[in-house]
Design a protein around this motif. Structure first.
Motif, mmCIF file in Angstrom:
data_model
loop_
_atom_site.group_PDB
_atom_site.id
_atom_site.type_symbol
_atom_site.label_atom_id
_atom_site.label_comp_id
_atom_site.label_asym_id
_atom_site.label_seq_id
_atom_site.Cartn_x
_atom_site.Cartn_y
_atom_site.Cartn_z
ATOM 1 N N MET A 1 0.834 -1.205 0.000
ATOM 2 C CA MET A 1 0.000 0.000 0.000
ATOM 3 C C MET A 1 0.867 1.252 0.000
ATOM 4 O O MET A 1 0.570 2.253 0.631
ATOM 5 N N SER A 2 2.001 1.225 -0.693
ATOM 6 C CA SER A 2 2.817 2.417 -0.840
ATOM 7 C C SER A 2 2.089 3.420 -1.726
ATOM 8 O O SER A 2 1.141 3.069 -2.435
ATOM 9 N N LEU A 3 2.542 4.685 -1.715
ATOM 10 C CA LEU A 3 1.877 5.708 -2.511
ATOM 11 C C LEU A 3 2.166 5.552 -3.999
ATOM 12 O O LEU A 3 1.392 5.991 -4.839
ATOM 13 N N HIS A 5 4.053 2.648 -6.900
ATOM 14 C CA HIS A 5 4.720 1.372 -7.167
ATOM 15 C C HIS A 5 4.952 1.288 -8.664
ATOM 16 O O HIS A 5 4.012 1.421 -9.452
ATOM 17 N N HIS A 240 2.591 7.340 -13.864
ATOM 18 C CA HIS A 240 3.343 6.721 -12.769
ATOM 19 C C HIS A 240 4.824 6.593 -13.131
ATOM 20 O O HIS A 240 5.698 6.712 -12.278
ATOM 21 N N GLY A 274 -4.563 3.410 -9.373
ATOM 22 C CA GLY A 274 -4.413 3.898 -8.012
ATOM 23 C C GLY A 274 -4.491 2.799 -6.974
ATOM 24 O O GLY A 274 -4.641 1.612 -7.285
ATOM 25 N N LEU A 275 -4.381 3.204 -5.722
ATOM 26 C CA LEU A 275 -4.538 2.276 -4.614
ATOM 27 C C LEU A 275 -5.991 1.826 -4.548
ATOM 28 O O LEU A 275 -6.902 2.572 -4.909
ATOM 29 N N GLN A 278 -8.891 -2.355 0.760
ATOM 30 C CA GLN A 278 -8.514 -3.696 1.199
ATOM 31 C C GLN A 278 -9.557 -4.706 0.739
ATOM 32 O O GLN A 278 -10.758 -4.494 0.893
ATOM 33 N N PRO A 282 -6.276 -5.536 -7.041
ATOM 34 C CA PRO A 282 -5.629 -4.362 -7.628
ATOM 35 C C PRO A 282 -5.305 -4.571 -9.099
ATOM 36 O O PRO A 282 -5.315 -5.699 -9.603
ATOM 37 N N TYR A 287 1.209 1.570 -10.089
ATOM 38 C CA TYR A 287 0.140 2.480 -9.687
ATOM 39 C C TYR A 287 0.762 3.687 -8.991
ATOM 40 O O TYR A 287 1.916 3.659 -8.569
ATOM 41 N N ALA A 289 -0.665 7.066 -6.310
ATOM 42 C CA ALA A 289 -1.757 7.760 -5.630
ATOM 43 C C ALA A 289 -2.072 9.059 -6.381
ATOM 44 O O ALA A 289 -1.170 9.834 -6.699
ATOM 45 N N GLN A 313 -9.942 0.385 -9.700
ATOM 46 C CA GLN A 313 -8.505 0.287 -9.926
ATOM 47 C C GLN A 313 -7.920 1.452 -10.728
ATOM 48 O O GLN A 313 -6.708 1.608 -10.780
#
Length: 338
Positions: A1-3, A5, A240, A274-275, A278, A282, A287, A289, A313
Motif C-alpha cells: 500500500m505504498s503511494l 509502485h 506513474h 491507483g490504490l 482492502q 488491484p 500504480y 496515488a 482500480q
C-alpha cells in the motif's frame, strides 16, 4: 500500500493454474485435430473463468481467454468475434502464420520452450513488446477497464486535435479518431517505434486517415510547429513512470512541452492506476496515488477541474492549462498604457 509502485517490466505473476491454462491454449493452436483443439481451448477458458476474478485484474488472462473462445466457437460464430475492425486487425497479427505471434507470447511469457535469446537485451525487449501489445489491444479490455466510461468523460468533439501521449499500438488513438471525425486529428505519440509501426499498419488496414504517428525520446510531446497546438492531451497508465522514474529535469521538459503544446484552456486527461480498498483486486502492475499527481500538476501550471473513479482500480484526472502569469513589471506597463 505504498503511494507509488513501479515494479518490473514483467509485473504479472505466473501461477500454477495460469500456466496450465496457457499450456492448454498452446496445445489448441498447435493441434491438427480441430475437435481436440476446440476441447483444449474450452478447458483453458474454463480455467481463466475461475482464476480471473481472484488473481489477474486487467492482465493478459482475458485476452488469452478471448483466443480460447474464438478457437472453441463454431465456424458460423467466429465472425462475431471479429466485427470490430480494431479487434480484427489485432487477431490478424497474432493469428498469422499459424498463430506465430500468439505462440511466441506464450513461449516467452511462460518459458515453455527455449527460443534462444531469452537472456539477451533483444530477447527481453521483444518479450516486453509482445506482452504490451497483448495487454493494450486486448479484445476484452472493455470488460475490465470499462473503456466506454472513460471515453464518455473525455470531452472531445468533431474537428478537435488530440495528442495521445504514450499511445502504444493505438488502442485509444483509433477510438479518438472516430470521435474527432475526418476534420479532426489524432497524434499517436510514443517512444516505441514498433508500436508506432503497428499504428501505421492498422490505420491503413482500417482506412483511417486522421491519425498521425510521432516518435519521441520521451522528453517532449513531439509536436511540430506545423501541427500547432492541440485541444486535448491524453495519457493512460503512463504518469506513474513520469512521476517515479524520470529525473526532475526530464519531467520538467516533458510536462513543460505538454503545457506548451496545449491551447489556452486546453485540457489534460490523466488516466492512471491507483490504490484500492482492502480486499479489492488491484490492477496488475504499476500504480500511483492520485494526490501525488494533483499536487505536482498544479505546480506545473495546471488546474484540476474534475476527477472521476470509473472503476476501483483506475481513476481519471482532468486538468486545464492555467493562463501564463504576466510578470509584475509587464502589468505595470499595461496599466500605464491605459
Amino acid at each position: 500500500m505504498s503511494l507509488i509502485h513501479v515494479g518490473s517490466n514483467d509485473s504479472f505473476a505466473i501461477t500454477k493454474e495460469g500456466r496450465q491454462a496457457a499450456n492448454l491454449l498452446l496445445s489448441a493452436i498447435e493441434e491438427t485435430d480441430p475437435e481436440k483443439a476446440r476441447d483444449d481451448a474450452r478447458q483453458s477458458s474454463e480455467i481463466y473463468t475461475k482464476i480471473i476474478p481472484r488473481e489477474n485484474y486487467g492482465g493478459e488472462y482475458s485476452s488469452l481467454q478471448w483466443f480460447d473462445d474464438y478457437i472453441a466457437a463454431d465456424a458460423g460464430k467466429k465472425a462475431e468475434f471479429l466485427q470490430d475492425p480494431q479487434v480484427k486487425f489485432f487477431f490478424g497479427k497474432f493469428s498469422d502464420n499459424n498463430y506465430a505471434l500468439l505462440k511466441e507470447f506464450l513461449l516467452r511469457k511462460y518459458r515453455m520452450r527455449d527460443i534462444g535469446d531469452e537472456e539477451t537485451k533483444a530477447g527481453q525487449e521483444r518479450k516486453i513488446w509482445i506482452e504490451d501489445t497483448m495487454l493494450f489491444e486486448n479484445p476484452r479490455r472493455e470488460t475490465w477497464e470499462h473503456t466506454s466510461k472513460f471515453l464518455a468523460l473525455i470531452k472531445i468533439k468533431p474537428g478537435d486535435k488530440i495528442a495521445d501521449l504514450g499511445s502504444g499500438p493505438g488502442y485509444y488513438s483509433f477510438k479518438f479518431a472516430r470521435k474527432v471525425g475526418p476534420t479532426g486529428k489524432v497524434y499517436a505519440i510514443d517512444t516505441d517505434a514498433d508500436h508506432l509501426k503497428w499504428v501505421e499498419e492498422a490505420k491503413v488496414d482500417m482506412n483511417i486517415g486522421n491519425v498521425q504517428t510521432i516518435e519521441t525520446d520521451g522528453r517532449t510531446l513531439g509536436l511540430s510547429n506545423e501541427a500547432g497546438k492541440v485541444d486535448t492531451v491524453f495519457l493512460c497508465s503512463l504518469y506513474h513512470n513520469i512521476y517515479g522514474m524520470m529525473t526532475p529535469p526530464e519531467r520538467d521538459s516533458l510536462v513543460g512541452s505538454i503545457r506548451e503544446g496545449l491551447k489556452n484552456n486546453g485540457r489534460l486527461y490523466l488516466a492512471d492506476n491507483g490504490l484500492v480498498p482492502q480486499g479489492t483486486l488491484p490492477y496488475h502492475g504499476p500504480y500511483v496515488a492520485k494526490e501525488l499527481i494533483i499536487g505536482q500538476m498544479e505546480n506545473y501550471g495546471f488546474e484540476l477541474v474534475a476527477q472521476y473513479q470509473p472503476i476501483a482500480q483506475r481513476y481519471l484526472l482532468v486538468f486545464e492549462k492555467k493562463p501564463d502569469k504576466v510578470p509584475a513589471k509587464a502589468k505595470k506597463k499595461q496599466r500605464r498604457r491605459h
